[in-house]
Design a protein around this motif. Structure first.
Motif, PDB file in Angstrom:
ATOM      1  N   GLU A  47       0.832  -1.207   0.000  1.00 10.99           N
ATOM      2  CA  GLU A  47       0.000   0.000   0.000  1.00 10.99           C
ATOM      3  C   GLU A  47       0.864   1.253   0.000  1.00 10.99           C
ATOM      4  O   GLU A  47       0.566   2.225  -0.688  1.00 10.99           O
ATOM      5  N   GLU A  48       1.946   1.203   0.778  1.00 15.88           N
ATOM      6  CA  GLU A  48       2.841   2.358   0.848  1.00 15.88           C
ATOM      7  C   GLU A  48       3.446   2.623  -0.531  1.00 15.88           C
ATOM      8  O   GLU A  48       3.527   3.761  -0.980  1.00 15.88           O
ATOM      9  N   ALA A  49       3.838   1.544  -1.209  1.00 19.85           N
ATOM     10  CA  ALA A  49       4.410   1.691  -2.553  1.00 19.85           C
ATOM     11  C   ALA A  49       3.368   2.309  -3.481  1.00 19.85           C
ATOM     12  O   ALA A  49       3.687   3.166  -4.305  1.00 19.85           O
ATOM     13  N   GLU A  50       2.122   1.874  -3.327  1.00 22.97           N
ATOM     14  CA  GLU A  50       1.057   2.420  -4.178  1.00 22.97           C
ATOM     15  C   GLU A  50       0.819   3.892  -3.878  1.00 22.97           C
ATOM     16  O   GLU A  50       0.604   4.699  -4.780  1.00 22.97           O
ATOM     17  N   ARG A  51       0.872   4.240  -2.594  1.00 23.23           N
ATOM     18  CA  ARG A  51       0.695   5.653  -2.224  1.00 23.23           C
ATOM     19  C   ARG A  51       1.804   6.502  -2.835  1.00 23.23           C
ATOM     20  O   ARG A  51       1.567   7.589  -3.343  1.00 23.23           O
ATOM     21  N   LEU A  52       3.033   5.966  -2.780  1.00 23.52           N
ATOM     22  CA  LEU A  52       4.169   6.703  -3.336  1.00 23.52           C
ATOM     23  C   LEU A  52       3.982   6.897  -4.834  1.00 23.52           C
ATOM     24  O   LEU A  52       4.227   7.978  -5.370  1.00 23.52           O
ATOM     25  N   GLU A  53       3.524   5.826  -5.495  1.00 27.10           N
ATOM     26  CA  GLU A  53       3.305   5.873  -6.942  1.00 27.10           C
ATOM     27  C   GLU A  53       2.245   6.926  -7.261  1.00 27.10           C
ATOM     28  O   GLU A  53       2.425   7.759  -8.154  1.00 27.10           O
ATOM     29  N   ALA A  54       1.157   6.916  -6.497  1.00 22.45           N
ATOM     30  CA  ALA A  54       0.074   7.877  -6.723  1.00 22.45           C
ATOM     31  C   ALA A  54       0.570   9.303  -6.477  1.00 22.45           C
ATOM     32  O   ALA A  54       0.254  10.221  -7.240  1.00 22.45           O
ATOM     33  N   ALA A  55       1.386   9.456  -5.445  1.00 19.74           N
ATOM     34  CA  ALA A  55       1.911  10.789  -5.120  1.00 19.74           C
ATOM     35  C   ALA A  55       2.811  11.283  -6.248  1.00 19.74           C
ATOM     36  O   ALA A  55       2.770  12.447  -6.630  1.00 19.74           O
ATOM     37  N   LYS A  56       3.605  10.360  -6.794  1.00 22.06           N
ATOM     38  CA  LYS A  56       4.507  10.706  -7.900  1.00 22.06           C
ATOM     39  C   LYS A  56       3.678  11.203  -9.086  1.00 22.06           C
ATOM     40  O   LYS A  56       3.990  12.226  -9.691  1.00 22.06           O
ATOM     41  N   LYS A  57       2.612  10.471  -9.408  1.00 23.28           N
ATOM     42  CA  LYS A  57       1.734  10.850 -10.518  1.00 23.28           C
ATOM     43  C   LYS A  57       1.145  12.226 -10.260  1.00 23.28           C
ATOM     44  O   LYS A  57       1.094  13.068 -11.156  1.00 23.28           O
ATOM     45  N   ALA A  58       0.698  12.455  -9.025  1.00 20.12           N
ATOM     46  CA  ALA A  58       0.071  13.733  -8.684  1.00 20.12           C
ATOM     47  C   ALA A  58       1.073  14.864  -8.875  1.00 20.12           C
ATOM     48  O   ALA A  58       0.732  15.929  -9.385  1.00 20.12           O
ATOM     49  N   VAL A  59       2.321  14.622  -8.478  1.00 14.70           N
ATOM     50  CA  VAL A  59       3.349  15.653  -8.612  1.00 14.70           C
ATOM     51  C   VAL A  59       3.581  15.962 -10.085  1.00 14.70           C
ATOM     52  O   VAL A  59       3.669  17.124 -10.489  1.00 14.70           O
ATOM     53  N   ILE A  60       3.649  14.929 -10.903  1.00 10.85           N
ATOM     54  CA  ILE A  60       3.877  15.128 -12.341  1.00 10.85           C
ATOM     55  C   ILE A  60       2.727  15.928 -12.947  1.00 10.85           C
ATOM     56  O   ILE A  60       2.938  16.868 -13.717  1.00 10.85           O
ATOM     57  N   MET A  61       1.495  15.586 -12.560  1.00  4.66           N
ATOM     58  CA  MET A  61       0.338  16.307 -13.088  1.00  4.66           C
ATOM     59  C   MET A  61       0.350  17.769 -12.665  1.00  4.66           C
ATOM     60  O   MET A  61       0.069  18.663 -13.456  1.00  4.66           O
ATOM     61  N   GLU A  62       0.699  17.987 -11.412  1.00  6.58           N
ATOM     62  CA  GLU A  62       0.763  19.351 -10.885  1.00  6.58           C
ATOM     63  C   GLU A  62       1.831  20.153 -11.623  1.00  6.58           C
ATOM     64  O   GLU A  62       1.621  21.304 -11.984  1.00  6.58           O
ATOM     65  N   GLN A  63       2.951  19.508 -11.862  1.00  7.80           N
ATOM     66  CA  GLN A  63       4.043  20.140 -12.595  1.00  7.80           C
ATOM     67  C   GLN A  63       3.546  20.572 -13.974  1.00  7.80           C
ATOM     68  O   GLN A  63       3.789  21.696 -14.414  1.00  7.80           O
ATOM     69  N   GLU A  64       2.832  19.668 -14.617  1.00  4.05           N
ATOM     70  CA  GLU A  64       2.319  19.919 -15.968  1.00  4.05           C
ATOM     71  C   GLU A  64       1.339  21.098 -15.936  1.00  4.05           C
ATOM     72  O   GLU A  64       1.383  21.997 -16.766  1.00  4.05           O
ATOM     73  N   ARG A  65       0.476  21.092 -14.917  1.00  4.44           N
ATOM     74  CA  ARG A  65      -0.522  22.151 -14.785  1.00  4.44           C
ATOM     75  C   ARG A  65       0.167  23.508 -14.606  1.00  4.44           C
ATOM     76  O   ARG A  65      -0.177  24.494 -15.263  1.00  4.44           O
TER      77      ARG A  65
END
Ligand code: SLL
Length: 253
Positions: A213-231
């Motif tokens: 679950e922790e790995a999944e949270r990290l993965e989701a957080a990474k995606k969120a950061v990339i999306m935010e960066q793009e925005r």
């Protein structure tokens, strides 16, 4: 170079740890001997992630002294000697107090590891989680009933390309495996009032499922950061265009 200072390239060895704190409300008797304003007793610690099956302690099945030389806990300045160096296991500090604050936890490794220090941050948690935002912590008499508060974070110390000599040390201390399934499925913030069984003696455990679950949270957080960066990149681009237009208008005026 001495043969044992040779790095074993392409290899990484990890050791699961937890860091965080447990806390409980002082009993009336304890309050008599504690400083006036103090309401809680707490312990902040760095431990092996695996717990001893016969104990109530969260984590700590393995002694981490073979790779950790010192853990420095930087407490709030309201504490005397706010920098606490712990040079042997258990790597923990117990105190009493009244307030929550951020603790910097610096881990120094044994010299054989040839590793830089690592700093972790933990927000000392005294008050149980309560439903509803802004409702504040429950009064002490209620908090007592909810039982001890636990706030622990799973992490892994990773040794990349370890020295051969240190690798020998690591392999001679294999970590106790984490349980595959939780025997008592208690969330690790055991003070969640929704899980009253937690306060009735359930011991929060770190499991492989939680690791996943922790790995999944990290993965989701990474995606969120990339999306935010793009925005933000797009917004910057738009603003730059706007700026261009305004500059042109200024020039024309
Ligand atoms: C707060 N930012 O204002 C926090 C600070 C400080 C907590 C909390 C012990 C102090 C003492 C203590 O609990 N300090 O020993 O006098 O909530």
């Amino acid at each position: 170079m001495a043969a044992d200072r040779v790095r074993v390239r392409g290899l990484s060895v990890h050791r699961p740890i937890i860091y965080g704190n447990s806390a409980s409300v002082l009993t009336p008797k304890e309050r008599e001997s504690a400083p006036d304003s103090h309401t809680h007793r707490w312990t902040v610690a760095v431990r092996s992630a695996a717990s001893n099956p016969n104990s109530d302690v969260v984590g700590g099945a393995d002694d981490l002294g073979y790779f950790i030389k010192r853990v420095t806990f930087k407490l709030h300045d309201t504490y005397q000697n706010s920098v606490r160096n712990i040079d042997k296991p258990p790597f923990e500090v117990s105190e009493t107090g009244w307030g929550e604050f951020e603790i910097a936890i610096r881990i120094s490794f044994v010299p054989e590891a040839g590793e830089k220090q690592m700093t972790l941050y933990h927000h000392l948690k005294l008050h149980p989680w309560v439903e509803g935002e802004g409702s504040g912590p429950p009064p002490l008499d209620q908090a007592v009933k909810l039982g001890p508060v636990h706030s622990w974070q799973y992490d892994e110390v990773v040794f990349i390309d370890p020295f051969q000599s240190f690798l020998n040390v690591l392999t001679s201390y294999p970590p106790t495996p984490l349980p595959r399934v939780s025997k008592k499925p208690v969330p690790y913030n055991a003070a969640n009032p929704a899980s009253l069984e937690a306060s009735r003696g359930g011991v929060p455990e770190f499991t492989q499922a939680m690791e996943k679950e922790e790995a999944e949270r990290l993965e989701a957080a990474k995606k969120a950061v990339i999306m935010e960066q793009e925005r933000l990149r797009l917004r910057l681009h738009e603003r730059e265009k706007e700026l261009e237009v305004l500059k042109q208008q200024l020039g024309e005026a």
